[in-house]
Design a protein around this motif. Sequence first.
Motif, PDB file in Angstrom:
ATOM      1  N   ILE A  33      54.300  34.775  35.237  1.00  0.00           N
ATOM      2  CA  ILE A  33      53.160  35.588  35.663  1.00  0.00           C
ATOM      3  C   ILE A  33      52.896  35.433  37.168  1.00  0.00           C
ATOM      4  CG2 ILE A  33      51.512  33.745  34.966  1.00  0.00           C
ATOM      5  CD1 ILE A  33      49.564  36.118  34.248  1.00  0.00           C
ATOM      6  N   GLY A  34      52.533  36.564  37.794  1.00  0.00           N
ATOM      7  CA  GLY A  34      52.049  36.544  39.160  1.00  0.00           C
ATOM      8  C   GLY A  34      53.118  36.781  40.209  1.00  0.00           C
ATOM      9  N   ALA A  35      52.750  37.526  41.258  1.00  0.00           N
ATOM     10  CA  ALA A  35      53.625  37.694  42.425  1.00  0.00           C
ATOM     11  C   ALA A  35      52.767  38.017  43.632  1.00  0.00           C
ATOM     12  CB  ALA A  35      54.641  38.808  42.192  1.00  0.00           C
ATOM     13  N   GLU A  36      53.185  37.507  44.791  1.00  0.00           N
ATOM     14  CA  GLU A  36      52.508  37.856  46.048  1.00  0.00           C
ATOM     15  C   GLU A  36      53.253  39.026  46.686  1.00  0.00           C
ATOM     16  OE1 GLU A  36      50.588  35.463  48.711  1.00  0.00           O
ATOM     17  OE2 GLU A  36      50.056  33.899  47.260  1.00  0.00           O
ATOM     18  N   ILE A  37      52.473  40.011  47.128  1.00  0.00           N
ATOM     19  CA  ILE A  37      53.029  41.220  47.738  1.00  0.00           C
ATOM     20  C   ILE A  37      52.806  41.143  49.244  1.00  0.00           C
ATOM     21  CG2 ILE A  37      52.932  43.748  47.775  1.00  0.00           C
ATOM     22  CD1 ILE A  37      53.694  42.534  45.030  1.00  0.00           C
ATOM     23  N   GLY A  38      53.843  41.446  50.004  1.00  0.00           N
ATOM     24  CA  GLY A  38      53.733  41.433  51.456  1.00  0.00           C
ATOM     25  C   GLY A  38      54.251  42.735  52.056  1.00  0.00           C
ATOM     26  N   ASN A  39      54.136  42.818  53.368  1.00  0.00           N
ATOM     27  CA  ASN A  39      54.614  43.967  54.146  1.00  0.00           C
ATOM     28  C   ASN A  39      53.925  45.275  53.757  1.00  0.00           C
ATOM     29  OD1 ASN A  39      56.275  44.812  56.289  1.00  0.00           O
ATOM     30  ND2 ASN A  39      57.650  45.821  54.843  1.00  0.00           N
ATOM     31  N   VAL A  40      52.604  45.180  53.550  1.00  0.00           N
ATOM     32  CA  VAL A  40      51.840  46.392  53.267  1.00  0.00           C
ATOM     33  C   VAL A  40      50.424  46.194  53.823  1.00  0.00           C
ATOM     34  CG1 VAL A  40      51.109  45.644  50.933  1.00  0.00           C
ATOM     35  CG2 VAL A  40      51.244  48.076  51.462  1.00  0.00           C
ATOM     36  N   ASP A  41      49.845  47.279  54.360  1.00  0.00           N
ATOM     37  CA  ASP A  41      48.503  47.235  54.958  1.00  0.00           C
ATOM     38  C   ASP A  41      47.599  48.172  54.160  1.00  0.00           C
ATOM     39  OD1 ASP A  41      46.233  47.457  56.459  1.00  0.00           O
ATOM     40  OD2 ASP A  41      47.233  48.047  58.330  1.00  0.00           O
ATOM     41  N   LEU A  42      46.682  47.586  53.388  1.00  0.00           N
ATOM     42  CA  LEU A  42      45.864  48.394  52.484  1.00  0.00           C
ATOM     43  C   LEU A  42      44.685  49.061  53.195  1.00  0.00           C
ATOM     44  CD1 LEU A  42      45.856  46.139  49.285  1.00  0.00           C
ATOM     45  CD2 LEU A  42      47.514  47.855  50.013  1.00  0.00           C
ATOM     46  N   THR A  43      44.515  48.812  54.489  1.00  0.00           N
ATOM     47  CA  THR A  43      43.488  49.575  55.223  1.00  0.00           C
ATOM     48  C   THR A  43      44.003  50.985  55.516  1.00  0.00           C
ATOM     49  OG1 THR A  43      44.227  48.929  57.449  1.00  0.00           O
ATOM     50  CG2 THR A  43      42.610  47.478  56.356  1.00  0.00           C
ATOM     51  N   LYS A  44      45.304  51.209  55.330  1.00  0.00           N
ATOM     52  CA  LYS A  44      45.905  52.520  55.628  1.00  0.00           C
ATOM     53  C   LYS A  44      46.311  53.198  54.312  1.00  0.00           C
ATOM     54  CE  LYS A  44      47.139  51.689  60.248  1.00  0.00           C
ATOM     55  NZ  LYS A  44      47.150  50.241  60.446  1.00  0.00           N
ATOM     56  N   PRO A  45      46.333  54.557  54.295  1.00  0.00           N
ATOM     57  CA  PRO A  45      46.850  55.231  53.088  1.00  0.00           C
ATOM     58  C   PRO A  45      48.282  54.787  52.812  1.00  0.00           C
ATOM     59  CG  PRO A  45      45.824  56.815  54.579  1.00  0.00           C
ATOM     60  CD  PRO A  45      45.906  55.507  55.337  1.00  0.00           C
ATOM     61  N   LEU A  46      48.653  54.699  51.539  1.00  0.00           N
ATOM     62  CA  LEU A  46      49.998  54.245  51.169  1.00  0.00           C
ATOM     63  C   LEU A  46      50.906  55.433  50.895  1.00  0.00           C
ATOM     64  CD1 LEU A  46      49.231  51.263  48.755  1.00  0.00           C
ATOM     65  CD2 LEU A  46      49.457  51.255  51.252  1.00  0.00           C
ATOM     66  N   SER A  47      52.191  55.230  51.114  1.00  0.00           N
ATOM     67  CA  SER A  47      53.176  56.271  50.792  1.00  0.00           C
ATOM     68  C   SER A  47      53.467  56.246  49.289  1.00  0.00           C
ATOM     69  CB  SER A  47      54.472  56.026  51.563  1.00  0.00           C
ATOM     70  OG  SER A  47      55.098  54.850  51.056  1.00  0.00           O
ATOM     71  N   VAL A  78      50.005  40.225  37.271  1.00  0.00           N
ATOM     72  CA  VAL A  78      48.962  40.153  38.317  1.00  0.00           C
ATOM     73  C   VAL A  78      49.688  40.015  39.651  1.00  0.00           C
ATOM     74  CG1 VAL A  78      48.633  37.671  37.866  1.00  0.00           C
ATOM     75  CG2 VAL A  78      46.935  38.894  39.205  1.00  0.00           C
ATOM     76  N   ILE A  79      49.210  40.787  40.643  1.00  0.00           N
ATOM     77  CA  ILE A  79      49.816  40.721  41.976  1.00  0.00           C
ATOM     78  C   ILE A  79      48.722  40.416  42.991  1.00  0.00           C
ATOM     79  CG2 ILE A  79      51.851  42.114  41.489  1.00  0.00           C
ATOM     80  CD1 ILE A  79      50.402  44.557  42.523  1.00  0.00           C
ATOM     81  N   PHE A  80      49.149  39.789  44.089  1.00  0.00           N
ATOM     82  CA  PHE A  80      48.200  39.286  45.082  1.00  0.00           C
ATOM     83  C   PHE A  80      48.587  39.805  46.471  1.00  0.00           C
ATOM     84  CE2 PHE A  80      48.787  36.148  41.700  1.00  0.00           C
ATOM     85  CZ  PHE A  80      47.496  36.098  41.193  1.00  0.00           C
ATOM     86  N   PHE A  81      47.571  40.043  47.267  1.00  0.00           N
ATOM     87  CA  PHE A  81      47.745  40.481  48.656  1.00  0.00           C
ATOM     88  C   PHE A  81      46.914  39.544  49.520  1.00  0.00           C
ATOM     89  CE2 PHE A  81      48.081  44.016  45.778  1.00  0.00           C
ATOM     90  CZ  PHE A  81      49.072  44.835  46.266  1.00  0.00           C
ATOM     91  N   ARG A  82      47.376  39.252  50.727  1.00  0.00           N
ATOM     92  CA  ARG A  82      46.631  38.393  51.658  1.00  0.00           C
ATOM     93  C   ARG A  82      46.228  39.201  52.894  1.00  0.00           C
ATOM     94  NH1 ARG A  82      45.282  33.572  49.052  1.00  0.00           N
ATOM     95  NH2 ARG A  82      47.120  32.598  48.136  1.00  0.00           N
TER      96      ARG A  82
END
Length: 275
Positions: free
Chosen positions: A15-29, A45-49
Amino acid sequence: MSSDQISVTPCTPQIGAEIGNVDLTKPLSEGQIRQIHEAFLKHGVIFFRDQDIDFEQHTRFASYFGHVHIHVGGAGTASKPVDGYPAIRRQHYDKDSARISGEVWHSDQSCAEVPPTGSILIQKIVPPDGGGDTLFASAYAAYDALSPQMKAFLEPLSAEHDGAKLFDKGTTTQYPKATHPVIVTHPESGRKLLYVNAGFTTRIVDLERDESDAVLGFLYAHLAKPDWQMRFRWQANSIAFWDNRCTQHYAIWDYWPNTRSGYRIQFEGVARPVR
Ligand code: SIN
């Protein structure tokens, strides 16, 4: 790595993974949304920092994955809706809090006929000395580890889930109540999972009361084994995005009198849980 290629780093094999290389303040493709959805389905469950999103951005992110949902808990819940954003719940706990939301193993609002599909929680303030972690458990892995005999015993059973068990703190609110199969098939992955939780489930309707208590006691202890759980340590602007259909979680309140403050959005379920 192309610009819309996200990174996915598993937390544990179950269970669980950290997601990187994405900026959630911007619209996503479309490509980013698809990759995030795949990781969500695979890891539960996935996590963003370091995502300093506002209410609009939080709502936009949730809306990529379904319709946002208005909480059914009523007056007895410890979280409160945000002015102007009824689907966003403020989960703020400090020295004046008498209790917090989710300090027991549960999946969100399994007392509803159609429980929410998922939740997206961001913390804005975390306790200065640590604490306030959230535990997550895989109900798939807990099911997989049962013996064939226990799986066959549980397969035809159904259980009652009652909102009053978790939410009723002396209020007069009427809480939702629903009956769901004890073993459920996830509508997207097709995998089976254990669908009872200590927060909402009150009894297995096919059994005598003492039989039900004994079986549920065993299942709660089984679900809480560390073998299929993980512990997420929050930082300010960390996000957890969980699949409410196949995971359970437990919010630890070990930080009083310090403050932990965040916001949660859920999205609506689309179908009742089925075998
Ligand atoms: C919840 O049950 O939704 C709360 C989870 C948390 O605060 O960690």
